[in-house]
Motif scaffolding. Sequence first.
Motif, PDB file in Angstrom:
ATOM      1  N   UNK A 175       0.816  -1.217   0.000  1.00  0.00           N
ATOM      2  CA  UNK A 175       0.000   0.000   0.000  1.00  0.00           C
ATOM      3  C   UNK A 175       0.851   1.268   0.000  1.00  0.00           C
ATOM      4  N   UNK A 176       2.043   1.209   0.551  1.00  0.00           N
ATOM      5  CA  UNK A 176       2.873   2.416   0.528  1.00  0.00           C
ATOM      6  C   UNK A 176       3.494   2.668  -0.839  1.00  0.00           C
ATOM      7  N   UNK A 177       3.330   1.692  -1.781  1.00  0.00           N
ATOM      8  CA  UNK A 177       3.772   1.920  -3.155  1.00  0.00           C
ATOM      9  C   UNK A 177       2.681   2.545  -4.020  1.00  0.00           C
ATOM     10  N   UNK A 178       1.434   2.463  -3.560  1.00  0.00           N
ATOM     11  CA  UNK A 178       0.296   2.893  -4.376  1.00  0.00           C
ATOM     12  C   UNK A 178       0.045   4.383  -4.192  1.00  0.00           C
ATOM     13  N   UNK A 179      -0.038   5.089  -5.308  1.00  0.00           N
ATOM     14  CA  UNK A 179      -0.295   6.529  -5.285  1.00  0.00           C
ATOM     15  C   UNK A 179      -1.792   6.822  -5.316  1.00  0.00           C
ATOM     16  N   UNK A 180      -2.560   6.049  -6.105  1.00  0.00           N
ATOM     17  CA  UNK A 180      -4.000   6.269  -6.204  1.00  0.00           C
ATOM     18  C   UNK A 180      -4.675   5.131  -6.947  1.00  0.00           C
ATOM     19  N   UNK A 181      -5.977   4.984  -6.732  1.00  0.00           N
ATOM     20  CA  UNK A 181      -6.760   3.939  -7.383  1.00  0.00           C
ATOM     21  C   UNK A 181      -7.917   4.567  -8.161  1.00  0.00           C
ATOM     22  N   UNK A 182      -8.367   3.851  -9.209  1.00  0.00           N
ATOM     23  CA  UNK A 182      -9.411   4.393 -10.077  1.00  0.00           C
ATOM     24  C   UNK A 182     -10.345   3.269 -10.535  1.00  0.00           C
ATOM     25  N   UNK A 183     -11.586   3.611 -10.771  1.00  0.00           N
ATOM     26  CA  UNK A 183     -12.565   2.685 -11.331  1.00  0.00           C
ATOM     27  C   UNK A 183     -13.279   3.380 -12.489  1.00  0.00           C
ATOM     28  N   UNK A 184     -13.335   2.695 -13.607  1.00  0.00           N
ATOM     29  CA  UNK A 184     -14.050   3.211 -14.780  1.00  0.00           C
ATOM     30  C   UNK A 184     -15.130   2.210 -15.159  1.00  0.00           C
ATOM     31  N   UNK A 185     -16.376   2.594 -14.980  1.00  0.00           N
ATOM     32  CA  UNK A 185     -17.480   1.687 -15.256  1.00  0.00           C
ATOM     33  C   UNK A 185     -17.859   1.753 -16.746  1.00  0.00           C
ATOM     34  N   UNK A 186     -17.869   0.590 -17.369  1.00  0.00           N
ATOM     35  CA  UNK A 186     -18.245   0.471 -18.775  1.00  0.00           C
ATOM     36  C   UNK A 186     -19.589  -0.252 -18.888  1.00  0.00           C
ATOM     37  N   UNK A 187     -20.022  -0.443 -20.103  1.00  0.00           N
ATOM     38  CA  UNK A 187     -21.284  -1.167 -20.307  1.00  0.00           C
ATOM     39  C   UNK A 187     -21.152  -2.602 -19.822  1.00  0.00           C
ATOM     40  N   UNK A 188     -20.039  -3.226 -20.143  1.00  0.00           N
ATOM     41  CA  UNK A 188     -19.785  -4.595 -19.712  1.00  0.00           C
ATOM     42  C   UNK A 188     -18.696  -4.593 -18.648  1.00  0.00           C
ATOM     43  N   UNK A 189     -19.108  -4.502 -17.427  1.00  0.00           N
ATOM     44  CA  UNK A 189     -18.140  -4.540 -16.336  1.00  0.00           C
ATOM     45  C   UNK A 189     -17.425  -3.219 -16.139  1.00  0.00           C
ATOM     46  N   UNK A 190     -16.419  -3.266 -15.306  1.00  0.00           N
ATOM     47  CA  UNK A 190     -15.636  -2.066 -14.962  1.00  0.00           C
ATOM     48  C   UNK A 190     -14.147  -2.354 -15.103  1.00  0.00           C
ATOM     49  N   UNK A 191     -13.427  -1.287 -15.222  1.00  0.00           N
ATOM     50  CA  UNK A 191     -11.960  -1.394 -15.257  1.00  0.00           C
ATOM     51  C   UNK A 191     -11.401  -0.786 -13.971  1.00  0.00           C
ATOM     52  N   UNK A 192     -10.689  -1.613 -13.240  1.00  0.00           N
ATOM     53  CA  UNK A 192     -10.057  -1.140 -12.004  1.00  0.00           C
ATOM     54  C   UNK A 192      -8.574  -0.940 -12.292  1.00  0.00           C
ATOM     55  N   UNK A 193      -8.056   0.183 -11.865  1.00  0.00           N
ATOM     56  CA  UNK A 193      -6.643   0.471 -12.093  1.00  0.00           C
ATOM     57  C   UNK A 193      -6.073   1.237 -10.911  1.00  0.00           C
ATOM     58  N   UNK A 194      -4.763   1.194 -10.793  1.00  0.00           N
ATOM     59  CA  UNK A 194      -4.073   1.981  -9.765  1.00  0.00           C
ATOM     60  C   UNK A 194      -2.713   2.400 -10.308  1.00  0.00           C
ATOM     61  N   UNK A 195      -2.207   3.482  -9.765  1.00  0.00           N
ATOM     62  CA  UNK A 195      -0.913   4.026 -10.163  1.00  0.00           C
ATOM     63  C   UNK A 195       0.031   3.960  -8.966  1.00  0.00           C
ATOM     64  N   UNK A 196       1.258   3.503  -9.241  1.00  0.00           N
ATOM     65  CA  UNK A 196       2.260   3.438  -8.182  1.00  0.00           C
ATOM     66  C   UNK A 196       3.017   4.760  -8.104  1.00  0.00           C
TER      67      UNK A 196
END
Length: 236
Positions: free
Chosen positions: A79-100
């Motif tokens: 967790x101390x490597x992670x700068x931020x997390x993001x979720x992008x909801x699409x029609x079919x599911x979502x995309x979860x991403x994070x930036x270090x």
Amino acid sequence: MKEQFKKFLNEEQDPKAIEKIASKLSDLLMKNEEIGYIAVQKKPAITVLPDSIVMTNKRIIICQPKNLGLSMNFIDYTWDEVEGTFVKENILGSEFSFITKTNMEVSIDYIPKIQARKIFTYAKEQLDILKTGAVLNATLVDAIPFSPMAEDEIIEEMETEEVTSFAEIMPVSQPNFTAENQEFEEVSVTSKDKSLSDFSQDELFEKLQNYKKLLDNGLILQGEYDAFKKEILSYM
């Protein structure tokens, strides 16, 4: 271990994928590490080997099956490597991403929306805990008072010279005897009224002790004491 993951099977997780992950994670968890959530990829077509995201209280683990499911790659980010997390909801599911913090972006698509929201919320909680802990530590450090010593307050160790003769540090002038040195006055009066030759050996020794006390108290000089001592010893 299987009982522990049953709580994740009511949000569109693939039971077989959860079971495979459970069998692998038992040897990967660190001491005091607890799994908070597992999200499993679900593509529109049949997904035989879905990727998964495991959230623990210590890190994010990306699970990627390989070799037709016979093996699995694990990539983790604390967790101390992670700068931020993001979720992008699409029609079919979502995309979860994070930036270090090294500007590396990691993302997995086709995560069911409810699972994506769960891991996003869990990730935010862990980052907030980490941030709160860092702020608390910084506050505790700042609360410790620090006052540098001024230059005129610095005490330097000085070399000392041993004094072997009290005459070296006593004033040259004859001390002004007052009522505080009554003992000396009594000795002086006695010496006038009675000659040293009239004293017994014990009295002479006592007289010498009295002079020594006067010397120790700084009431006579070393030279004076030596003279008195020489005179008394001549009668002993």
